[in-house]
Design a protein around this motif. Structure first.
Motif, PDB file in Angstrom:
ATOM      1  N   ALA A  23       0.788  -1.224   0.000  1.00 58.73           N
ATOM      2  CA  ALA A  23       0.000   0.000   0.000  1.00 58.73           C
ATOM      3  C   ALA A  23       0.823   1.279   0.000  1.00 58.73           C
ATOM      4  CB  ALA A  23      -0.963  -0.001   1.192  1.00 58.73           C
ATOM      5  N   GLN A  24       2.094   1.217   0.371  1.00 58.20           N
ATOM      6  CA  GLN A  24       3.010   2.357   0.225  1.00 58.20           C
ATOM      7  C   GLN A  24       2.476   3.642   0.881  1.00 58.20           C
ATOM      8  OE1 GLN A  24       6.234   2.409  -1.596  1.00 58.20           O
ATOM      9  NE2 GLN A  24       5.693   1.862  -3.697  1.00 58.20           N
ATOM     10  N   HIS A  25       1.997   3.536   2.101  1.00 56.00           N
ATOM     11  CA  HIS A  25       1.430   4.708   2.773  1.00 56.00           C
ATOM     12  C   HIS A  25       2.461   5.825   2.949  1.00 56.00           C
ATOM     13  CE1 HIS A  25      -2.269   2.574   3.466  1.00 56.00           C
ATOM     14  NE2 HIS A  25      -1.664   1.624   4.152  1.00 56.00           N
ATOM     15  N   GLU A  26       3.686   5.476   3.316  1.00 54.21           N
ATOM     16  CA  GLU A  26       4.719   6.486   3.529  1.00 54.21           C
ATOM     17  C   GLU A  26       5.064   7.197   2.220  1.00 54.21           C
ATOM     18  OE1 GLU A  26       9.387   6.833   5.041  1.00 54.21           O
ATOM     19  OE2 GLU A  26       8.273   4.969   5.351  1.00 54.21           O
TER      20      GLU A  26
ATOM     21  N   THR B 239     -10.042 -13.164  -0.536  1.00 53.35           N
ATOM     22  CA  THR B 239     -11.401 -13.380  -0.034  1.00 53.35           C
ATOM     23  C   THR B 239     -11.986 -12.145   0.645  1.00 53.35           C
ATOM     24  OG1 THR B 239     -10.475 -14.348   1.985  1.00 53.35           O
ATOM     25  CG2 THR B 239     -11.111 -15.866   0.214  1.00 53.35           C
ATOM     26  N   THR B 240     -11.137 -11.318   1.260  1.00 56.54           N
ATOM     27  CA  THR B 240     -11.638 -10.083   1.878  1.00 56.54           C
ATOM     28  C   THR B 240     -12.166  -9.135   0.808  1.00 56.54           C
ATOM     29  OG1 THR B 240     -10.142 -10.240   3.781  1.00 56.54           O
ATOM     30  CG2 THR B 240     -10.994  -8.056   3.244  1.00 56.54           C
TER      31      THR B 240
ATOM     32  N   THR C  52     -17.417   2.019   1.555  1.00 58.53           N
ATOM     33  CA  THR C  52     -17.572   2.654   2.860  1.00 58.53           C
ATOM     34  C   THR C  52     -16.194   2.814   3.504  1.00 58.53           C
ATOM     35  OG1 THR C  52     -17.735   0.570   4.078  1.00 58.53           O
ATOM     36  CG2 THR C  52     -19.790   1.475   3.137  1.00 58.53           C
ATOM     37  N   PRO C  53     -16.069   3.673   4.512  1.00 62.12           N
ATOM     38  CA  PRO C  53     -14.798   3.761   5.245  1.00 62.12           C
ATOM     39  C   PRO C  53     -14.368   2.404   5.804  1.00 62.12           C
ATOM     40  CG  PRO C  53     -16.195   5.627   5.797  1.00 62.12           C
ATOM     41  CD  PRO C  53     -17.039   4.697   4.970  1.00 62.12           C
ATOM     42  N   GLN C  54     -15.340   1.579   6.182  1.00 65.11           N
ATOM     43  CA  GLN C  54     -15.009   0.255   6.702  1.00 65.11           C
ATOM     44  C   GLN C  54     -14.432  -0.649   5.606  1.00 65.11           C
ATOM     45  OE1 GLN C  54     -17.988   1.815   7.174  1.00 65.11           O
ATOM     46  NE2 GLN C  54     -17.690   2.389   9.335  1.00 65.11           N
TER      47      GLN C  54
ATOM     48  N   ILE D  85      -9.482  -3.188   3.284  1.00 70.21           N
ATOM     49  CA  ILE D  85      -8.510  -3.383   2.207  1.00 70.21           C
ATOM     50  C   ILE D  85      -7.137  -2.883   2.642  1.00 70.21           C
ATOM     51  CG2 ILE D  85      -7.932  -2.802  -0.183  1.00 70.21           C
ATOM     52  CD1 ILE D  85     -10.975  -2.495  -0.671  1.00 70.21           C
ATOM     53  N   ASP D  86      -7.098  -1.735   3.324  1.00 74.25           N
ATOM     54  CA  ASP D  86      -5.825  -1.220   3.828  1.00 74.25           C
ATOM     55  C   ASP D  86      -5.132  -2.243   4.729  1.00 74.25           C
ATOM     56  OD1 ASP D  86      -6.053   1.214   2.544  1.00 74.25           O
ATOM     57  OD2 ASP D  86      -6.824   2.290   4.302  1.00 74.25           O
ATOM     58  N   ALA D  87      -5.911  -2.986   5.474  1.00 74.87           N
ATOM     59  CA  ALA D  87      -5.355  -3.955   6.433  1.00 74.87           C
ATOM     60  C   ALA D  87      -4.690  -5.147   5.743  1.00 74.87           C
ATOM     61  CB  ALA D  87      -6.451  -4.439   7.380  1.00 74.87           C
ATOM     62  N   LEU D  88      -4.872  -5.286   4.433  1.00 77.86           N
ATOM     63  CA  LEU D  88      -4.270  -6.403   3.693  1.00 77.86           C
ATOM     64  C   LEU D  88      -2.808  -6.157   3.356  1.00 77.86           C
ATOM     65  CD1 LEU D  88      -7.187  -7.096   1.164  1.00 77.86           C
ATOM     66  CD2 LEU D  88      -6.679  -8.352   3.286  1.00 77.86           C
TER      67      LEU D  88
END
Length: 296
Positions: free
Chosen positions: A169-172, A211-212, A261-263, A268-271
């Protein structure tokens, strides 16, 4: 209706486009033609993809007016240097059959030849000043590369194209782009790099079968690919999924009729696995992979 992103110099670009990495020249013409007829208006290519000429042919075959299309291409490492990069523009536009480019970017930071990288970017600034390109940027630049670039150059990159998908995800990196006012563009936005031949042969999981993501898609009647593309767009990124299959090209564009949704986004971010599948931008590229770009 494709969403629009606005660069730091006021130029606008469609958020969603077609990528042609690893599209053979034979397949590229029809892929570009199909995409443009289906509503796409952003096409991303590169000198090192060896299909700029076919991108131009696809544009002309589509019949879509040039002024409606945003064309982006890249300078390869072997073209770095001031005069070399000015010439790279001439080669790219000749192959594409265009007079100007909407976005011209450096393909790699190439820190082991950083002086040439800086000179290449200086050439991009010259092309921008002369009106030959509408915007300039970079690809595969880390926060450190961006810091080093801005210590030496004047024009802030309009865009940084980086590997970015749910498993990386390359958040930084995206935060560093945002701090500069630089748009982040995701290459391999649906995780294709995790299973492309020649890359990551050891293998990651494939986000196209995650699957998520699948469970989120089932709520909206959407595929994993469509959910991932929507994930990018809703966070202000550009995405350039690649396909040569008409059905898949159309599917990838059918993402403007639902919202996550934000959820959903948090799930997805948690993957994120925090592990790169493509080339390391800091690794010295071996000589056999620094090939010459043919003339037009």
């Amino acid at each position: 209706m494709n969403e629009q992103l606005t660069f730091n110099n006021g130029v606008t670009m469609p958020a969603l486009g077609l990528g042609v990495f690893q599209s053979s020249p034979e397949e590229t013409v029809d892929a570009v033609d199909t995409a443009l007829r289906g509503g796409y208006r952003l096409i991303d290519t590169a000198a090192a993809y060896f299909n700029e000429k076919q991108v131009g042919e696809g544009i002309r075959k589509s019949g879509v007016d040039r002024d409606e299309i945003f064309v982006e291409t890249k300078v390869f490492i072997s073209q770095f240097g001031y005069e070399e990069t000015l010439h790279a523009f001439d080669v790219a536009t000749a192959k594409l059959g265009l007079d100007t480019l909407d976005l011209f970017i450096l393909h790699q930071p190439a820190p082991w030849i950083w002086d040439k990288t800086l000179e290449a970017y200086r050439a991009l600034e010259t092309l921008l000043e002369e009106g030959k390109v509408r915007s300039i940027g970079v690809s595969n630049f880390t926060p450190e590369h961006l810091d080093n670039l801005m210590q030496e150059r004047t024009v802030v990159p309009a865009l940084n194209q980086i590997e970015l998908h749910p498993y990386f995800a390359q958040h930084e990196n995206e935060a560093a782009d945002t701090a500069l006012g630089t748009i982040t563009q995701a290459w391999s936005p649906i995780g294709g790099i995790t299973f492309y031949p020649g890359f990551n042969e050891g293998g990651h999981k494939n986000p196209l079968t995650d699957t998520t993501i699948q469970a989120i898609g089932e709520k909206y009647g959407k595929t994993n690919a469509q959910v991932m593309i929507r994930w990018h767009l809703e966070q202000g990124r550009s995405a350039i999924p690649k396909s040569v299959k008409p059905a898949r090209i159309a599917e990838n564009f059918e993402v403007f009729d639902f919202e996550l949704t934000p959820q959903d986004i948090a799930a997805i971010d948690a993957l994120d696995l925090g592990k790169r599948s493509g080339p390391d931008p800091d690794a010295v590229r071996p000589p056999e992979r620094i090939f010459d770009i043919p003339e037009a």
